[in-house]
Each structure stands twice: as structure tokens, then as C-alpha cells.
Design a protein around this motif. Structure first.
Motif, short mmCIF file in Angstrom:
data_model
loop_
_atom_site.label_atom_id
_atom_site.label_comp_id
_atom_site.label_asym_id
_atom_site.label_seq_id
_atom_site.Cartn_x
_atom_site.Cartn_y
_atom_site.Cartn_z
N ARG A 73 0.83 -1.19 0.00
CA ARG A 73 0.00 0.00 0.00
C ARG A 73 0.87 1.26 0.00
O ARG A 73 0.47 2.28 -0.54
CB ARG A 73 -0.91 -0.06 1.23
CG ARG A 73 -2.19 0.70 1.12
CD ARG A 73 -3.01 0.45 -0.13
NE ARG A 73 -3.78 -0.75 -0.13
CZ ARG A 73 -4.69 -1.05 -1.07
NH1 ARG A 73 -4.93 -0.21 -2.09
NH2 ARG A 73 -5.33 -2.18 -1.03
N HIS B 163 2.76 1.28 -3.68
CA HIS B 163 1.92 1.51 -4.86
C HIS B 163 0.90 2.63 -4.71
O HIS B 163 0.08 2.83 -5.60
CB HIS B 163 1.21 0.21 -5.26
CG HIS B 163 2.14 -0.79 -5.90
ND1 HIS B 163 1.77 -2.07 -6.17
CD2 HIS B 163 3.41 -0.67 -6.32
CE1 HIS B 163 2.80 -2.71 -6.72
NE2 HIS B 163 3.79 -1.87 -6.82
N SER B 164 0.91 3.34 -3.60
CA SER B 164 0.03 4.51 -3.48
C SER B 164 0.84 5.73 -3.85
O SER B 164 2.05 5.78 -3.65
CB SER B 164 -0.48 4.67 -2.05
OG SER B 164 -1.37 3.64 -1.75
N LYS B 165 0.14 6.73 -4.38
CA LYS B 165 0.82 7.96 -4.76
C LYS B 165 0.43 9.10 -3.83
O LYS B 165 -0.69 9.15 -3.34
CB LYS B 165 0.45 8.35 -6.19
CG LYS B 165 1.13 7.47 -7.23
CD LYS B 165 0.90 8.05 -8.61
CE LYS B 165 1.97 7.62 -9.58
NZ LYS B 165 1.93 8.41 -10.82
N GLY B 166 1.38 10.01 -3.64
CA GLY B 166 1.11 11.20 -2.85
C GLY B 166 2.05 12.30 -3.30
O GLY B 166 2.96 12.08 -4.11
#
Lengths: 594, 201
Positions: free
Chosen positions: A162, A165-168
Motif C-alpha cells: 500500500r 503503490h500509493s501515490k502522494g
């Protein structure tokens, strides 16, 4: 500059900013994109795919001892493969700063287990840092390098799917150029014969005391004081899920996870009426906190199985009496057909599995796209344990339970080169009667198409030597090595049937590339002549996504087949097994007037 | 603070352009100056599995995952996937879906069945549904791959961002040679949304 980055892209950026000189890895979800991004965007860093994680780790050790800041990345189970150098490198300490990324996969989105690698850091007695978003993923690479050099220890950066592979949004910094120290010969430190290792173990224990002090003081473990009488101890992605539910309670956020800041924790617990631990997977914090005599709960409310989520955290908080209500789904979920991943249309792995199914032999399997053959409708794989296991599994199974039709082990090229070679050597040495099927598509396909020693190209895009699998197998002592075109179903079936019955080990290598990579294979599509289709369903059972049921029924009410011309690659395997010969090339004019 | 967050769920099947759509949406929110998080799981998606992308934006976003029952908008590129995703939808939330029908091999096995009319079923449960023959419209515009940006155009009115910002985001995220045709698809989506009385903006 601000950028919108995934955790993995952020680690790559962090590598640049930290002055990493060498990065090595073997691909593995969810870690793969780190090295891909380094190679793609920051070619000033030397990067390479190694044949497996152990070699990547050892290459990294060499670079670190050579004085350079170094990054090695792997998925959680990859660290099992690299555990041997990992455990002893903890004794020798580093030259240039050394960071190991362990990308864990809670929920097993693309893995065979969901082991919690925070325990590996404790096991090796080395520190680990755990980011909660992309910004920290970037920042922690440089911090990890500094801690590594300050305390003379490898440092783990523990990611999860998580986070990776999550963007911010990430605020980028300036790259630094750390001084090149070069290799400093020190045999007492780097040659781990028992007499030296005993002395180094003492150093490890002393280092741990210093790290303990650091853990209490570092801002990586910070208290967020919102004046609440409720306190949450958390880290990693669980911090975000907790904040989603409870934006205004107090937090002790753990960014430096081993050794834990037990004094800080004790103080935090004392100053709150209620304190809970929220952590994903195993009770890693909780066991140590409880062992220190601090009696607070965590896993009583939050499961150690699978990923946490804002919803699961809310349920736990309600059970713990912290919140009154959980927002539930407004609409009932639909019970629909599943949409499991399948072998692609035109995949060269399809016909070999159709043949093995026909031959009714035990099939030990391995890790790769081809593991999908276990799913319906092919359903032909009996084991899948870890990288390279198929061959050893087949040897053992055949020794105690020889099958009259033979025993097959199925493995891809990348997996064979990763850790199948030693298994095959065992088959030769111990006179095993197995047939090893190497599905050689010249690429590491499951993780998205990375190069390997069979591809002929390096990660940085240079041409290189392609390993010759036939010669390699022969050199190991396999006398019967055959190559076959996997798009020729009958030929594949014949060679497997013969080889499986032969005494002694044999190898069958398929010789067609992946349909997606390096370039997409798209030949003229096939179509179904509905008048000829008798609804026998043989083509449905090969699991090709291009073939489905049409609305046309036979006289006995069986659905006829239809082929989607946009998906069909023209591999012809379905046409080869169609008894009424109803499947033909789209361009064939014979259909008219028949 | 929690209330100013917008949650958009984008769903489809591997290869339908879910990721590009969520990139364009995120880029738009970023150009507006909002905090954003976006989450999806890679790995198996290329092999015909379901692809789901969570996009959240607002003043401050913590978790990258949308909880059940909290998506303001669901954008779906496949009709049965729209039906599958309703667990995430907020009361009064909007679903915009393509009528695309992708029947997986498993539904030809006799064990499972693809519903006859997923959109009719959807409409019995959810009040705000826009269903479009997006495949057909995209093809008329000149490229079957435009379904994703077309549908973004359809929901764009709900989010209140300026059209010029959407266009800037498309220019930034789409390959140069496909920019013009994607801008066209986006505008077409906006136009279709205006014709539909399901959209409030």
C-alpha cells in the motif's frame, strides 16, 4: 519541486538525493518499480538486475565495502533468499551506507505468503525505518544511509504494497554527493571466520545499546500531541488509517521500528487514559511492549491477517470502545462472477499445460505467470511454494511415489536462473526420473517484463550475453534436452509424453517469447464458423480470454463459441484442438457458400 | 476537516486505461493545489483481472483508500464492474459507467454467469446512474481507447474544477500525439453529461 509519486518512485528519488552509487535487485511485486525508476530516470546511479536476491545483496555488500552508498531492493520473500548474507552482514557492518528495501505484501496481492519482515530486522539486530507515505519513502532513504554510516550497520527500509503503490505529493530535495571513501582493508571486520565473528557479535550488542538510545531521541519516533486522553501507537500505513478515523487524538508514530523507543512508549502510555497499538500484520510492537511490562492492547481489536483498511480500523476502534459508530456500506455488495487473472490470449504457456493435463501427470509448479495454470479452467498445477521449488519438489515426490506416466516440474526461464539450476543439478546427481519443463519466454513476465540473464539486455539497456539454456542443462549432466515450439500443440504433447516416460532426468524447453514483451505479438486473428461449431466446449477449457460463449445455441442448446478479433493474437492453439475444424483464420475465404 | 475530502473510485478491467484516468484526475486536483492520494494494486492487473483505483483529494488526505460507502463518484469502464463496486458508493453518490461488456473466460465455463443486464440491476439500487455506449462514442471520435477520458468528461461537472485545468492535466499526462483527440473526448463527455439530468452541476 513538488511531484506526485508512488512510494516506489519516491524511494528511487530518495536514492538519487542520498547519493546512492549502486542499486541491485531481483524483481518482485511490490518492489519492482524502484529499480525500474532508478534505471529510467536516474542513470547516474549504476543499477542492475541480479539473477536472484542473494546475489543482488552480495553485489550490494561489495559496493558498500568499496565505499559507496548502496541500495538493494526485494519483496519480503526475496529477503528469505538473501537471508544468508543479510544475517552476517549485520555482524561485519558497512563501508558506504547500506539500505535494504524489504517490500512486504500484506493481503498477498501478488505473493505466496504475508510474512512480516519487521521481525527480520530484530532477528539480525539491525535498525529498520518504516515510512507512512511517499514523502517519507523518499526522505527515509537518505536518513537510512546516515544511520547506516553513523552506527556502522545495514539499515532496512520496510515498505508494504500500500505504501509502494500509493501515490502522494512529494517535495523533492537536492541530490548530495557523499565523499568516495574507497575500500579500506580490514580483515578482522570483514572476514567472518569464527574467531573474528565472535568479536563482531560483541560489537553488534554494543551497537544495539547505542541504537536504543538513538531510538528514544530521534524525531523519527514522534509524539503528535492534540491534547487528547486517548493515545495511539502506530506506524507505516496503519498510521494513515488511524488518522482517517481519529484525526484529533494523540499519536506516537513509529518511524524507527527497531529497537523500539520503550521509554518513550512507557511515558506516552502513562500520560494517556487509554492507549492502543494499531499495527498491520503481526503483533511486532505489541510483543515487545508487553515484554517490557507495559500492558496495552492491539491485536485484541485489529486482526493480524491481511491488510488493515480504514474500515477494519474503524471496526476495531468500535470494539475497543473508542468510537461509537462505523460508517457502513450504503449499498449491498453484489455477488457476481469472479474475474481471476488468466494467461493472456496467445500466451505460449497455454499449450504445454493443455498437454500436461492430457497426460495426467503430477505437476510441481513454480512462481511466475504460469502459476495461473492452477486456476480454472486449466487446473493443472499441484504445488507452488517458492522460487525454484518445483524441481526439488518433483525429485522428492518421484522418489517416494513414482508415477507410471512420469513426474513433471514446470518452471520459467527467470525462475530457473534464479534458483532452479541447483535443483536440476540435484536431479542429475541423484538420478531422478523427472521431466523439467522450462517455459522459456526470455523475460521476467509476471512482474511486468524485466530483463534477466536469458534476455540479452541489462537493466541499463546495454546488450549482453544471453545464457544458452540448452547448453547449460547439458553441462549440468542432463542427457535428454529438447526444444519445442509451444504453439505446436501436437509436437509439445509428443515430446512431453516421450520424455516423461524415459528413465533419468530430462528437460523440455519451450522456445517462444512472451506475447506482451519485449513487443506485443499480434498476428491475423481466428474466427469461429458458427455453422461448423458443435458446442463441444473444448476451446472454452483452454482458458483463452479471447474465446467466449456466443448467443448462438446448438440444437442441443449448447452455446457455440465466439472469438474476439481484438484480443485474438492468432496463436492457432484453439484451432488445432477444434475437432469439427470450426475455427479458421479470419481471412480464409472457404467459409462462404459452404 | 474530514468532510472536505472528495473520493472518486475508478474501476475497470486490465488494459482499459483505469490508471491513465486516475492520473489525469490526480493531476487536475494537484494543479488546483489540493492534497491528493491515489492507490491501486498492481501485479495481476495485466492478466485480465479487475483494476480499481482510489483517488482522494482535499485539504489534507491521510489514508489512500476510500472506505466502503464513501465514494462520491464511481467511474466504471465495464458495466458488471460498476455493479460490483457499489459497496463503495455514498448515499446519493453518482455512478458513470460505460455499457462495455467484457465476459471473462470463467463465465463461459458454466459455473458462473455474467448478468443479462447489469445496468438495469444497478438502476434498481442506485438513483444516480449515467450509462453510456462509451465504446461506440469513442470509436466515432476515432479511437476505442478514449473511453476513459470520455467518462472523466462526464463526471467532471460534479467536481467543480475549471475546464482549462482539466485540459492542462490531459496535456501533461497523455502522450503528445494523442492529446488533441483526448481533449475532444473530454469535451464530448462534458456535453453528454449536460444532456443527462442525473448530474447535478
Amino acid at each position: 519541486m513538488k511531484n506526485f509519486l508512488s512510494g516506489n518512485e519516491a524511494v528511487a528519488r530518495g536514492a538519487l538525493e542520498a547519493g546512492i552509487k549502486l542499486a541491485a535487485a531481483y524483481p518482485g511485486t511490490p518492489s519492482t518499480e524502484i529499480l525500474e525508476n532508478i534505471a529510467d530516470k536516474f542513470p547516474s546511479i549504476y543499477s542492475q538486475w541480479s539473477p536472484n536476491e542473494k546475489v543482488a545483496f552480495e553485489v550490494g555488500i561489495g559496493a558498500s565495502l568499496g565505499g559507496a552508498r548502496t541500495l538493494v531492493t526485494m519483496k519480503h520473500v526475496g529477503l528469505n533468499v538473501a537471508a544468508d548474507p543479510f544475517m552476517t552482514f549485520a555482524y561485519t557492518g558497512v563501508g558506504g551506507g547500506f539500505v535494504i528495501v524489504s517490500a512486504d505484501d500484506p493481503e498477498m496481492h501478488s505473493s505466496q505468503n504475508e510474512q512480516d519482515n519487521r521481525f527480520y530486522a530484530k532477528f539480525a539486530q539491525i535498525p529498520f525505518l518504516e515510512p507512512s507515505d511517499s514523502q517519507e519513502s523518499k526522505d527515509f532513504v537518505k536518513l537510512a544511509c546516515e544511520i547506516s554510516e553513523q552506527f556502522d550497520t545495514p539499515v532496512m527500509l520496510r515498505m508494504t504494497t500500500r505504501i509502494s503503490h500509493s501515490k502522494g505529493i512529494v517535495l523533492e530535495g537536492e541530490p548530495i554527493e557523499p565523499p568516495a571513501e574507497g575500500f579500506k582493508r580490514d580483515m578482522n571486520k570483514y572476514v567472518m571466520i569464527p574467531s573474528n565473528a565472535r568479536k563482531r557479535h560483541v560489537v553488534v550488542a554494543e551497537r544495539l545499546e547505542k541504537l536504543q538510545k538513538y531510538s528514544e531521541e530521534t524525531e523519527l519516533n514522534f509524539v503528535e500531541d492534540n491534547g487528547s486522553n486517548i493515545g495511539i501507537i502506530t506506524g507505516g500505513i496503519a498510521y494513515q488509517y488511524a488518522k482517517d478515523n481519529l484525526p484529533e487524538v494523540d499519536y506516537l508514530k513509529i518511524g524507527f521500528g527497531f529497537p523500539l523507543p520503550l521509554n518513550k512508549i512507557r511515558k506516552f502510555v502513562k500520560s494517556h487514559k487509554t492507549t492502543l497499538i494499531i499495527e498491520e500484520l503481526e503483533p511486532y510492537y505489541e510483543e515487545q511492549i508487553k515484554a517490557a511490562g507495559i500492558n496495552i492492547d492491539g491485536k485484541k481489536y485489529f486482526s493480524n491477517l491481511g491488510e488493515l483498511s480504514p474500515y477494519k480500523v474503524a471496526l476495531g476502534l468500535k470494539e475497543a470502545g473508542i468510537i461509537d459508530q462505523v460508517t457502513m456500506a450504503e449499498f449491498e455488495p453484489e455477488q457476481l462472477f469472479p474475474r481471476p487473472p488468466v494467461l493472456c490470449p496467445g500466451c505460449p504457456h497455454r499449450a504445454p499445460f493443455m498437454a500436461l493435463k492430457k497426460l495426467k501427470v503430477p505437476v510441481t509448479g513454480d512462481i511466475g505467470c504460469y502459476t495461473l495454470a492452477v486456476l480454472p479452467p486449466l487446473n493443472i498445477m499441484d504445488t507452488c511454494i517458492c522460487m525454484g521449488a518445483s524441481i526439488g519438489n518433483a525429485i522428492g515426490m518421484e522418489k517416494v511415489n513414482p508415477d507410471e506416466n512420469g513426474t513433471a516440474a514446470v518452471i520459467g526461464d527467470s525462475t530457473f536462473l534464479h534458483s532452479g539450476i541447483t535443483g536440476l543439478l540435484d536431479a542429475v546427481y541423484n538420478k531422478s526420473n523427472i521431466t523439467v519443463v522450462i517455459l522459456d519466454n526470455r523475460i521476467t513476465a509476471m512482474t511486468g517484463g524485466q530483463h534477466n540473464p536469458a534476455t540479452g539486455q541489462t537493466l541499463m539497456g546495454e546488450k549482453t550475453k544471453e545464457v544458452n539454456l540448452i547448453e547449460l542443462c547439458k553441462a549440468l549432466g542432463v542427457e535428454s534436452v529438447h526444444e519445442v515450439d509451444p504453439y505446436d500443440y501436437q509436437a509439445t504433447l509428443d515430446v512431453l509424453k516421450t520424455e516423461l516416460k524415459k528413465p533419468g532426468p530430462s528437460v523440455v524447453i519451450t522456445n517462444k517469447p512472451c506475447v506482451l514483451m519485449p513487443k506485443r505479438v499480434m498476428d491475423k486473428p481466428y474466427e469461429v464458423i458458427l455453422d461448423e461449431c458443435n458446442g463441444c466446449s473444448a476451446c472454452f477449457r483452454i482458458g483463452c480470454p479471447a474465446i467466449s460463449t456466443s448467443k448462438e445455441l446448438t440444437k442441443r442448446n449448447r452455446p457455440k463459441a465466439i472469438i474476439d478479433p481484438l484480443l485474438c493474437t492468432g496463436c492457432s492453439v484453439c484451432a488445432q484442438i477444434c475437432k469439427p475444424e470450426a475455427i479458421v483464420l479470419v481471412s480464409e475465404p472457404a467459409v462462404v457458400g459452404k | 476537516m474530514k468532510n472536505d475530502i472528495k473520493n472518486v473510485l475508478i474501476v475497470g478491467v486490465g488494459g482499459q486505461g483505469v490508471l491513465l484516468a486516475s492520473e489525469v484526475l490526480s493531476e487536475t486536483a494537484m494543479l488546483v493545489g489540493l492534497d491528493i492520494k491515489k492507490s491501486e494494486v498492481h501485479g495481476m492487473s495485466q492478466r485480465g483481472g479487475v483494476v480499481t483505483s482510489h483517488v482522494k483529494f482535499g485539504t489534507k488526505v491521510y489514508s489512500p483508500i476510500i472506505p466502503y460507502g464513501q465514494a462520491d463518484i464511481i467511474v466504471s469502464f465495464e458495466q458488471a464492474e460498476a455493479l460490483r463496486s457499489i459497496e463503495w458508493l455514498k448515499k446519493n453518490g453518482l455512478i458513470a459507467t460505460s455499457r462495455t461488456r467484457l465476459v471473462p473466460p470463467i463465465a463461459s465455463s458454466g459455473k458462473f454467469f455474467y448478468p443479462d443486464d447489469p445496468i438495469a440491476e444497478l438502476k434498481t439500487k442506485v438513483s444516480r446512474v449515467i450509462a453510456l455506449d462509451a465504446d461506440k462514442i469513442a470509436l466515432e471520435l476515432g479511437n476505442p481507447r478514449l473511453v476513459n477520458i470520455l467518462l472523466l468528461g462526464v463526471i467532471s461537472g460534479e467536481l467543480g474544477f475549471d475546464s482549462t485545468i482539466w485540459n492542462d492535466a490531459i496535456k501533461k499526462r497523455v502522450k503528445p500525439k494523442f492529446v488533441d483527440i483526448n481533449l475532444l473526448a473530454f469535451a464530448k463527455g462534458q456535453e453528454l453529461a449536460k444532456k443527462s439530468n442525473t448530474v447535478s452541476a
